[in-house]
Design an enzyme around this catalytic site. Structure first.
Site, short mmCIF file in Angstrom:
data_model
loop_
_atom_site.label_atom_id
_atom_site.label_comp_id
_atom_site.label_asym_id
_atom_site.label_seq_id
_atom_site.Cartn_x
_atom_site.Cartn_y
_atom_site.Cartn_z
N ASN A 110 0.93 -1.03 0.01
CA ASN A 110 0.09 -0.06 -0.03
C ASN A 110 0.93 1.13 0.05
O ASN A 110 1.37 1.48 1.19
CB ASN A 110 -0.76 -0.09 1.26
N LYS B 148 -0.01 4.04 -0.43
CA LYS B 148 -0.59 5.34 0.16
C LYS B 148 -0.41 6.64 -0.54
O LYS B 148 -0.29 6.43 -1.65
CB LYS B 148 -0.17 5.57 2.00
N HIS C 12 -9.28 1.15 5.14
CA HIS C 12 -8.15 1.27 5.95
C HIS C 12 -8.41 2.21 6.89
O HIS C 12 -9.07 3.13 6.60
CB HIS C 12 -6.94 1.85 4.72
N GLU D 20 -6.89 4.31 8.06
CA GLU D 20 -6.34 5.95 7.62
C GLU D 20 -7.69 6.58 6.83
O GLU D 20 -8.01 7.99 6.98
CB GLU D 20 -5.37 6.10 6.85
N GLU E 271 -4.81 -5.07 10.42
CA GLU E 271 -3.95 -3.74 10.82
C GLU E 271 -4.06 -3.19 12.02
O GLU E 271 -5.06 -2.13 12.14
CB GLU E 271 -3.81 -2.88 9.66
N GLY F 279 2.86 1.91 10.59
CA GLY F 279 4.09 3.30 10.60
C GLY F 279 4.78 3.65 11.81
O GLY F 279 5.38 4.65 12.03
N SER G 10 4.03 -2.35 10.23
CA SER G 10 5.21 -2.36 10.52
C SER G 10 5.98 -3.59 10.02
O SER G 10 6.61 -4.24 10.60
CB SER G 10 5.59 -1.98 11.76
#
Ligand code: 13P
Length: 247
Positions: free
Chosen positions: A9, A11, A93, A95, A163, A169, A207
């Site tokens: 991904n 992003k 996701h 985010e 996730e 991250g 990660s």
């Protein structure tokens, strides 16, 4: 047997120059045992799909609208992703859920649109750190699965990505036991609703890097990974593909 899947991904990262990474990846891994998917920003999908044609790398979107067309400035329909050469789309996701307020119902509607357009929906679930600290992880995941995964889901058209929000991250990952607990739970939850639940791939994301990929891939019910930062460089993502091929 579930075919393993290494998904990247990107992003909001990457321009035309980044397409060289895909070329390098395809050269280094011309015939991976695992499936390989890259989800670049929408601006790169068509060109990446064109350049990746006939090679080992599949291309996907990072979001789609639930409607097929209409007055939705800035949005992209599932059929448009398909038309641009995408085979998959990441949906829900964390985010998107956080930045755009996407609810489970939104994610379900988008997933239905994606499946209807002939895309494979990569549906994301995951708890926040506060939810884990409260002991609510499985409850949260169960609610997200029930609300986000449409009845039309099958092993052929749906992939689930776990996730944990706090692992994205941050360089932090759950313990292998924690990953196994959630993945086994997801498998069991899917089995309550779907006849072919055993064939639905479950990815871990958060990660993942070359140094921890092998142990994560050896964990119960982990069929691959959804990789952010480490998918941006062909060398790192290639090492993750190699670890998955060896798992
Ligand atoms: P990182 O691999 O950068 O932690 O991102 C994970 C992710 O959000 C993939 O969708």
């Amino acid at each position: 047997m579930r075919r393993k899947l290494a998904a990247g991904n990107w992003k909001m990262n990457g321009t035309g120059a980044s397409l060289a990474e895909i070329e390098a990846l395809a050269e280094a891994h011309p015939t991976p045992r695992s499936e390989v998917l890259i989800c670049p920003p929408a601006t790169l999908i068509a060109q990446m799909a064109w350049e990746a044609k006939g090679g080992p790398v599949m291309v996907g979107g990072q979001d789609c609208h639930a409607k097929a067309s209409g007055a939705h400035t800035g949005d992209i329909a599932a059929g448009m992703l398909k038309d641009a050469g995408a085979s998959h789309v990441i949906l829900g996701h964390s985010e998107r859920r956080a930045d755009h307020g996407e609810t489970d119902a939104d994610v379900r509607a988008k997933s239905e649109a994606a499946i209807g357009a002939g895309l494979i929906a990569v549906i994301c679930v995951g708890e926040t750190e506060a939810q884990r600290d409260e002991g609510d992880t499985l409850k949260v995941i169960g609610t997200q699965l029930a609300g986000s995964v449409p009845d039309a889901a099958t092993a052929a058209n749906t992939v689930i990505a776990y996730e944990p929000v706090w692992a994205i991250g941050t360089g932090r990952t759950p313990t292998l036991d924690q990953i196994a607990e959630v993945h086994d739970f997801i498998r069991a939850e899917l089995a309550k609703r779907f006849a072919d639940a055993d064939g639905i791939r479950l990815l871990y994301g958060g990660s993942v890097k070359p140094s921890n990929a092998a142990e994560i891939f050896a964990t119960s019910n982990v069929d691959g990974a959804l990789v952010g930062g480490a998918s941006l460089k062909a060398a790192d993502f290639g090492a993750i593909i190699a670890a998955l091929d060896a798992a």
